[in-house]
Design a protein around this motif. Structure first.
Motif, PDB file in Angstrom:
ATOM      1  N   LEU A   1      50.740 -25.876 -34.263  1.00  0.00           N
ATOM      2  CA  LEU A   1      50.016 -27.009 -34.574  1.00  0.00           C
ATOM      3  C   LEU A   1      49.853 -27.988 -33.471  1.00  0.00           C
ATOM      4  CD1 LEU A   1      48.837 -29.311 -36.231  1.00  0.00           C
ATOM      5  CD2 LEU A   1      51.124 -29.968 -36.900  1.00  0.00           C
TER       6      LEU A   1
ATOM      7  N   LEU B   1      55.212 -26.820 -32.696  1.00  0.00           N
ATOM      8  CA  LEU B   1      54.415 -28.238 -32.815  1.00  0.00           C
ATOM      9  C   LEU B   1      54.176 -28.943 -31.643  1.00  0.00           C
ATOM     10  CD1 LEU B   1      53.416 -30.815 -34.525  1.00  0.00           C
ATOM     11  CD2 LEU B   1      56.152 -31.504 -34.795  1.00  0.00           C
TER      12      LEU B   1
ATOM     13  N   LEU C   1      55.542 -22.010 -39.434  1.00  0.00           N
ATOM     14  CA  LEU C   1      54.958 -22.860 -38.352  1.00  0.00           C
ATOM     15  C   LEU C   1      55.943 -22.673 -37.229  1.00  0.00           C
ATOM     16  CD1 LEU C   1      53.338 -25.103 -37.173  1.00  0.00           C
ATOM     17  CD2 LEU C   1      54.895 -26.699 -38.214  1.00  0.00           C
TER      18      LEU C   1
ATOM     19  N   VAL D   1      46.387 -24.249 -34.754  1.00  0.00           N
ATOM     20  CA  VAL D   1      46.004 -25.363 -35.623  1.00  0.00           C
ATOM     21  C   VAL D   1      45.354 -26.584 -34.896  1.00  0.00           C
ATOM     22  CG1 VAL D   1      46.178 -26.671 -37.698  1.00  0.00           C
ATOM     23  CG2 VAL D   1      47.206 -24.851 -37.577  1.00  0.00           C
TER      24      VAL D   1
ATOM     25  N   THR E   1      48.354 -31.343 -31.812  1.00  0.00           N
ATOM     26  CA  THR E   1      47.769 -33.054 -32.261  1.00  0.00           C
ATOM     27  C   THR E   1      46.984 -33.136 -31.357  1.00  0.00           C
ATOM     28  OG1 THR E   1      49.693 -34.108 -31.471  1.00  0.00           O
ATOM     29  CG2 THR E   1      49.491 -33.147 -33.719  1.00  0.00           C
TER      30      THR E   1
ATOM     31  N   ALA F   1      44.144 -29.717 -34.707  1.00  0.00           N
ATOM     32  CA  ALA F   1      44.501 -31.207 -35.345  1.00  0.00           C
ATOM     33  C   ALA F   1      43.828 -32.496 -34.522  1.00  0.00           C
ATOM     34  CB  ALA F   1      45.810 -31.165 -35.744  1.00  0.00           C
TER      35      ALA F   1
ATOM     36  N   ILE G   1      49.487 -25.727 -43.521  1.00  0.00           N
ATOM     37  CA  ILE G   1      49.715 -24.928 -42.555  1.00  0.00           C
ATOM     38  C   ILE G   1      50.531 -23.901 -43.049  1.00  0.00           C
ATOM     39  CG2 ILE G   1      50.561 -24.586 -40.380  1.00  0.00           C
ATOM     40  CD1 ILE G   1      49.578 -27.189 -39.625  1.00  0.00           C
TER      41      ILE G   1
END
Length: 241
Positions: free
Chosen positions: A10, A87, A84, A34, A12, A36, A77
């Protein structure tokens, strides 16, 4: 090489700048990324470009300062991928004004995006990573966490705080085989700087792809070893020893 094959990451602030470079770099290493971002069109664009290269990406619209959206995103997710693995807390913002000119609202917003959001997302990611027995959280800090300059008080406060939070998180996460890294990045050729300082000397800034490659390296470090803090600087940056 696909050293990150079957890893779910993930990112961001994945819609542009460093986040965009990270998404492309990690996807090329085999990760399911992902993307984001608070702006749907940016998340869709980057995810679409990755998918067009037959690589794995999923767009995700999120306001990282909203704890309900953060928890929902982590659950989505895990529901989609079953896990996951990493991050990357990359989303960031700033306002370049003096302390006297800085509004309380802008102070709160900068702290919320740069410091509160990594806490929230880490809080919800930790139980997932604990259950699977592994994971890696990388918080994108800055040389602003090591020194100070005028007209960036909230940014400094948030990045110094993020560095401290990262080390505290490292202490709590390592018994569960979860790695935590604070990546202290120097200036980059990204909209974060270029939009506010159009006359900035590009030769003093690094390509965000270089920092993305550093993140790829961090995620590829062997089991049993963690790099808790790393600094990556432009070769031409003269304001740092």
């Amino acid at each position: 090489m696909e050293e990150l094959k079957n890893k779910v990451v993930l990112v961001t602030g994945g819609g542009r700048g460093l986040g965009e470079a990270v998404c492309h770099t990690l996807a090329s290493a085999g990760a399911s990324v992902v993307v984001a971002d608070i702006r749907d069109e940016l998340a869709q664009k980057v995810a679409g470009e990755i998918q067009a290269n037959n690589l794995q990406a999923m767009p995700l619209v999120i306001d990282v300062t909203d704890e309900v959206q953060a928890e929902t995103a982590i659950n989505k997710i895990v529901s989609q991928y079953g896990r996951l693995d990493a991050l990357i807390n990359n989303a960031g913002t700033d306002v370049t004004v003096s302390i006297e000119e800085l509004s309380i609202q802008d102070w709160d917003r900068i702290i919320a995006v740069n410091l509160r959001a990594p806490f929230i997302l880490s809080k919800f990611a930790l139980p997932v990573m604990k259950e699977q027995g592994s994971g890696h959280i990388i918080n994108i800090s800055s040389t602003a966490a090591k020194r100070a300059w005028a007209n960036a008080s909230a940014y400094h406060a948030s990045k110094w705080g993020l560095l401290g939070f990262s080390h505290a998180l490292h202490v709590e996460a390592r018994p569960h085989n979860i790695k935590v890294t604070a990546l202290v990045a120097g200036g980059m050729q990204t909209p974060f700087l270029l939009d506010r300082f159009p006359d900035i000397d590009l030769t003093k800034l690094q390509d965000p792809k270089n920092v993305a490659a550093t993140i790829r390296f961090l995620l590829s470090t062997p089991e049993g070893t963690v790099i808790s803090e790393m600094m990556v600087l432009p070769m031409g940056e003269g304001s740092w020893p």
